[in-house]
Design an enzyme around this catalytic site. Structure first.
Site, PDB file in Angstrom:
ATOM      1  N   GLN B 195      31.769  28.294  32.853  1.00  0.00           N
ATOM      2  CA  GLN B 195      31.478  29.476  33.921  1.00  0.00           C
ATOM      3  C   GLN B 195      31.105  30.762  33.159  1.00  0.00           C
ATOM      4  OE1 GLN B 195      35.545  28.620  36.200  1.00  0.00           O
ATOM      5  NE2 GLN B 195      34.890  30.723  37.021  1.00  0.00           N
ATOM      6  N   PHE B 226      36.464  26.944  39.648  1.00  0.00           N
ATOM      7  CA  PHE B 226      37.722  27.997  40.220  1.00  0.00           C
ATOM      8  C   PHE B 226      38.345  28.700  39.236  1.00  0.00           C
ATOM      9  CE2 PHE B 226      37.291  23.327  41.871  1.00  0.00           C
ATOM     10  CZ  PHE B 226      36.701  23.773  43.227  1.00  0.00           C
ATOM     11  N   GLU B 230      36.353  29.274  33.095  1.00  0.00           N
ATOM     12  CA  GLU B 230      35.995  30.633  32.641  1.00  0.00           C
ATOM     13  C   GLU B 230      36.125  30.814  31.234  1.00  0.00           C
ATOM     14  OE1 GLU B 230      37.713  33.683  35.140  1.00  0.00           O
ATOM     15  OE2 GLU B 230      36.791  35.377  33.674  1.00  0.00           O
ATOM     16  N   ARG B 308      45.576  42.274  37.545  1.00  0.00           N
ATOM     17  CA  ARG B 308      45.354  42.149  39.106  1.00  0.00           C
ATOM     18  C   ARG B 308      46.705  41.908  39.653  1.00  0.00           C
ATOM     19  NH1 ARG B 308      40.719  41.441  42.361  1.00  0.00           N
ATOM     20  NH2 ARG B 308      39.376  41.887  40.536  1.00  0.00           N
ATOM     21  N   ARG B 340      41.190  31.077  40.795  1.00  0.00           N
ATOM     22  CA  ARG B 340      40.698  31.787  41.827  1.00  0.00           C
ATOM     23  C   ARG B 340      41.964  32.677  42.439  1.00  0.00           C
ATOM     24  NH1 ARG B 340      37.845  28.004  46.657  1.00  0.00           N
ATOM     25  NH2 ARG B 340      36.680  29.743  47.470  1.00  0.00           N
ATOM     26  N   THR B 440      38.482  43.978  36.601  1.00  0.00           N
ATOM     27  CA  THR B 440      39.493  45.596  36.396  1.00  0.00           C
ATOM     28  C   THR B 440      39.022  45.649  34.926  1.00  0.00           C
ATOM     29  OG1 THR B 440      41.266  43.954  35.736  1.00  0.00           O
ATOM     30  CG2 THR B 440      41.103  44.950  38.000  1.00  0.00           C
ATOM     31  N   ALA B 509      35.605  36.783  39.239  1.00  0.00           N
ATOM     32  CA  ALA B 509      36.160  37.881  39.751  1.00  0.00           C
ATOM     33  C   ALA B 509      35.413  38.199  41.172  1.00  0.00           C
ATOM     34  CB  ALA B 509      35.983  38.962  38.867  1.00  0.00           C
ATOM     35  N   GLU B 720      37.143  34.443  46.131  1.00  0.00           N
ATOM     36  CA  GLU B 720      38.649  34.130  45.954  1.00  0.00           C
ATOM     37  C   GLU B 720      39.202  34.670  46.944  1.00  0.00           C
ATOM     38  OE1 GLU B 720      39.790  35.618  41.548  1.00  0.00           O
ATOM     39  OE2 GLU B 720      37.968  36.869  42.354  1.00  0.00           O
TER      40      GLU B 720
END
Lengths: 155, 779
Positions: B195, B226, B230, B308, B340, B440, B509, B720
């Protein structure tokens, strides 16, 4: 152990005479020897259904079948689902219902669905949910897939 | 509604032609790579000997940490994650050696010949143990508004408790895979399931000791991500690149399912403690929350995930006084990672659990308590971190969903059903999600694109986002077609490639379409300006009057024309041929950075999000009191996708997200044994939802008239947020359990609510009822 076994099988309407190692799975032969990579490796223990193909019309996990066992049988993989350039009605329906997300489960899902609709042209929603319950999908909520199988364009 | 446009690769998918990393036909030179990993949760590596293993026929290379030419590091943010363990192993599944051979069987034969001795050390395997031993990964963080302590003292009602939420496995259908092909000199080409191709490129360069300009990473598509790819898609990429570098041959690593599950990180387990104060009407007055997460053995994205979570403790509700303290703990398990929701689900489950408890305490319907506490439309609409909740859809959605799901009538029917059934109980719950959209980590909110128009009138769009099934490329194609005023068949979205668009952010995100769509639009804007300039000159050269001005040139329906003098027009393809003859560049880059956001991490205050996404669900379940089995009867979802770019794709994402949430909340249970071995390492011990687990009646719709001024073409991301709607199912189960005591006793409950958890909770309630019913029983 013998080095290899000679088998004759029909795969997607084409006759193949191939030598396979006795401990090779049908999945590996399809992908690695014949280049039919549409059939996917998902879990290789027969739980996820990504490698589903038809043997004599029955949906099976090709990771659980030894290649030597297909001698004399007829195999259909995802590559053999369309009729030349004409998509199978199930494939059309998957497109119409957005039943494809990442696509990795799609070939196996289509093969399980084909085995179902070949035996019963008008399955109920419950029958569809049962028929594809051996095919894991992690992207969709299955509803679009169920709808796609339920609403195959009638010819 | 927009016309139905299927996924851009759908035809390739249904015919089996779509290529994933494992399907790419490499040269006969290709070697198979295998990773040898730690069998210990924590141990010192005393010594090892590879001599015998290297002699296994077909083996081309076996590498240890000593053979890494660059840095032995693949931590994405903090450099605390070795690429191969050298002196110590810190979790079961940590990579120690890499093998490349002609076949996988040879790799396995070689693995058996590796000699290694360990000195096992005592591991930390649970959050409780990590907390008892104060094994913090980093300093705690707090976020505050008002004075929660004194507000709690004044509250009429105060309840406290704790909630445990479980880990979860991503279970992307395509396991982690990477193919590395060495080129001339230092060149390395990778086909990865990642990702985050730019980060993959950076880490591969780092372990190889080369520069980024020498490494190209390409991602055509992933078989699901998902969040699991990442950062952790980088690992197989680094390993395959090391083997390719050492052997000078192409090397592919595709993890076997069980290895993938054992080696990679999961959703963070949380232990949350809370204390909430509220009035007689159920209005929230004060909340203190302590969030504890299990990071595993290394940092990965754990602090961003915790951030988060801190930002989503409010979910959809105004809490006048709030204090959040967050601690990230280190254990000897694989490093947990993005999944996710990214910390949102754990925090939102907590808040919804709290609301559910308030309702039971006051003998009120939880939906009523929820509505009462929603952020206001014009006031009471500032979050605990200071961001105003603009374009608040909560009230409209609540009104619409309560009506369309027939909530009140079904609540009555359920009450009647439960009164007349001893062995089956029904439950229902409505839960909302409010989810902040943007990274963020503010600098990540940027994107790039490269758009090439060819002189046959076709267009190749490159952008930094990756396709993992979410339909990003389909939406980008639609956006490009709309901006350029051409039909879809002229446009192709290229595989994501670090040599086309550099320095990109991960596709994560929920920002993929928002930021990359804007970058593509900006690239096309540049091209249209150039083309309009040249075409207007051309029109004027042909005929002096009337004059055509560049600003009046329009791009519509595969034509380019002067809107003031519509007779002056050209077919798009003809125009492009002329542009090349007229020496106009038909290639342009586009760039976008999300405006209007700013976030002070230290103060915990600011505007971290560009906007909020909203969703709401009502779920109804049937629980078998004697077995704990749960049937999902019906789910109604109303989701806010703005002016959806592609409604069919968005509905698919909402259904899929919700079901993934249901899995996390019900059947997906991750367990490790006392030595840190994953016990649920395959699909026969770890159960993700199947087609038989979805609601018998499943209704999903998009909120109408909901233009979003803050993203491309008025749309809103879906990605998400719908995962957190699975919480409605979890609380519906709790509602059904609670019916055993006619909602008089708070049931014991945790997440996931497996059949075992449900049955145990019911049995405890039954004991409670029995004790109450027969006061003479001696306990």
């Amino acid at each position: 152990m013998r080095e290899s076994v000679g088998i004759i099988a029909t795969i997607n309407k084409k006759k193949y005479e191939i030598e396979v190692a006795p401990n090779t799975t049908l999945l590996d032969v399809l992908r690695d020897q014949l280049g039919l990579t549409g059939t996917k490796r998902g879990c290789e223990i027969g739980e996820c259904g990504a490698c589903t193909v038809l043997i004599d019309g029955q949906a099976v996990n090709s990771c659980l079948v030894l290649a030597a066992q297909i001698d004399g049988h007829e195999i259909v993989t995802i590559e053999g689902l369309a009729d030349g350039n004409t998509l199978h009605p199930l494939q059309e329906s998957f497109l119409d219902h957005d039943a494809v997300h990442c696509g990795f489960c799609t070939p196996g899902m289509l093969m399980s669905a084909k085995a179902l609709v070949d035996g019963d042209i008008d399955p109920s929603e419950e029958e569809i949910r049962i028929a594809i319950s051996g095919n894991l999908c992690r992207c969709s909520g299955y509803q679009q897939i169920v709808d796609a199988v339920k609403e195959i364009p009638k010819k | 509604m927009t016309k139905h446009i299927p996924h851009e690769s759908a035809e390739l998918h249904v015919s089996g032609e779509a290529l994933y990393v494992d399907d790419i036909s490499a040269s006969p030179d290709l070697l198979v790579g295998r990773v040898v990993y730690s069998p210990h949760a924590r141990a010192r590596i005393i010594s090892f000997d590879l001599t015998e293993a290297k002699q296994v026929p077909g083996v081309a290379a076996i590498l240890s940490a000593r053979d890494i030419p660059g840095h032995n590091q693949m931590g994405p943010v903090v450099k605390d994650e070795p690429c191969l363990a050298s002196e110590e192993v810190t979790f079961v599944g940590q990579a120690i050696f890499l093998i490349a051979a002609e076949t996988d069987a040879q790799c396995r034969a070689a693995e058996k010949k590796i000699k290694i001795s360990f000195e096992p050390l005592e591991p930390i395997l649970t959050l409780d143990d990590a907390m008892a031993r104060n094994n913090l990964l980093g300093p705690p963080r707090t976020m505050s508004r008002g004075d929660a302590d004194s507000a709690l003292q004044k509250s009429v009602h105060v309840i406290e408790g704790e909630l445990r939420t479980g880990a979860a496995e991503h279970w992307y259908l395509e396991t982690q895979s990477s193919l590395s092909i060495p080129g001339e000199g230092e060149e390395m080409m990778l086909y990865s399931s990642s990702q985050n191709p730019s980060e993959t490129q950076a880490l591969v360069a780092e372990v190889l000791g080369v520069q980024k300009k020498d490494v190209v990473v390409e991602v055509r598509r992933m078989g699901g991500g998902f969040g699991g790819k990442e950062t952790q898609g980088n690992h197989v990429a680094c390993w395959s690149a090391l083997l390719a570098h050492a052997t000078r041959r192409p090397v592919k690593i595709r993890l076997f399912r069980d290895d993938d599950m054992i080696m990679t990180g999961k959703r963070h387990r949380f232990l949350v403690r809370y204390k909430v104060g509220f009035d007689d009407n159920g209005k929230l007055e004060a909340l203190k929350v302590e969030l504890n997460s299990d990071a595993g053995a290394a940092t990965d994205l754990s602090f961003a995930i915790m951030e988060r979570a801190m930002l989503h403790c409010d979910n959809a509700y105004v809490v006048p006084h709030m204090h959040v303290v967050a601690r990230v703990w280190k254990t000897n398990l694989p490093s947990n990672t993005a999944f996710r929701g990214f910390g949102g689900p754990q925090a939102i489950a907590t808040m919804e659990h709290i609301i559910d408890r308030i309702a039971r305490t006051l003998h009120r319907d939880p939906a009523e308590i929820r509505q009462k506490n929603f952020y206001g439309l014009t006031n009471n609409n500032v979050t605990h971190y200071g961001q105003r909740v603009e374009e608040n859809r909560l009230h409209t959605m609540f009104e619409q969903l309560v009506k369309s799901s027939d909530y009140a009538e079904r609540r009555r029917a359920i009450r009647a059903f439960n009164a007349s059934n001893e062995f089956f109980k029904k439950g229902i719950a409505l839960t909302p999600v409010k989810f902040g959209i943007s990274f963020t980590t503010t600098f990540l909110n940027q994107a790039g694109a490269l758009v090439n128009i060819y002189n046959d009138g076709t267009v190749l769009v490159n952008h930094g986002g990756t396709e993992m099934g979410q339909g990003l490329h389909t939406k980008i194609r639609q956006i490009a077609a709309r901006e350029l005023g051409v039909s879809l068949d002229r446009i192709r979205v290229n595989a994501t490639n670090t040599s086309k668009v550099p320095n990109t952010s991960p596709t994560a995100a929920s920002t993929g379409t928002d930021v990359n769509g804007m970058a593509v639009r900006n690239a096309i804007g540049t091209l249209k300006e150039r083309i309009a300039e040249s075409i207007s000159s051309m029109f004027n050269e042909e005929k002096k009057s009337p004059t055509t001005n560049a600003v009046d040139i329009r791009f519509e329906r595969d034509e380019i024309f002067d809107s003031k003098h519509p007779a002056r027009r050209l077919a798009f393809a003809d125009a492009m041929r002329m542009m090349v003859m007229r020496q106009v560049s038909l290639s342009a880059t586009g760039y976008y950075r999300t405006p209007g956001i700013g976030w002070d991490k230290i103060k915990g205050h600011g505007t971290p999000f560009r906007y909020f996404a909203f969703g709401m669900a009502v779920s109804e379940v049937l629980v078998d009191v004697l077995t704990g089995a749960v049937t999902l009867l019906r789910t109604d979802i109303l989701h806010d996708a703005g002016d959806s770019v592609n409604p069919a794709i968005d509905i698919g994402q909402i259904e899929g997200g919700y079901i993934q949430g249901v899995g996390w909340c019900t059947t997906e249970e991750i367990k490790w044994d006392a030595a840190g071995n994953l016990m649920t390492h395959s699909p026969d011990t770890y159960k993700i939802p199947t087609s038989k687990d979805i609601p018998l009646d499943f209704r999903v719709s998009l909120l109408k008239n909901a233009t979003n001024p803050n993203a491309i073409h008025g749309s809103k991301t879906v990605a998400e947020p719908p995962l957190m709607l699975g919480i409605s199912t979890w609380l519906a189960i709790k509602d059904a359990i609670s019916a055993v005591t006619d909602h008089n006793v708070e049931p014991e409950f945790s997440l996931p609510a497996t059949n075992e958890v449900v049955l145990l909770s019911i049995e405890k309630l039954k004991c409670h009822t029995a004790t109450k019913a027969s006061p003479h029983t001696i306990a």
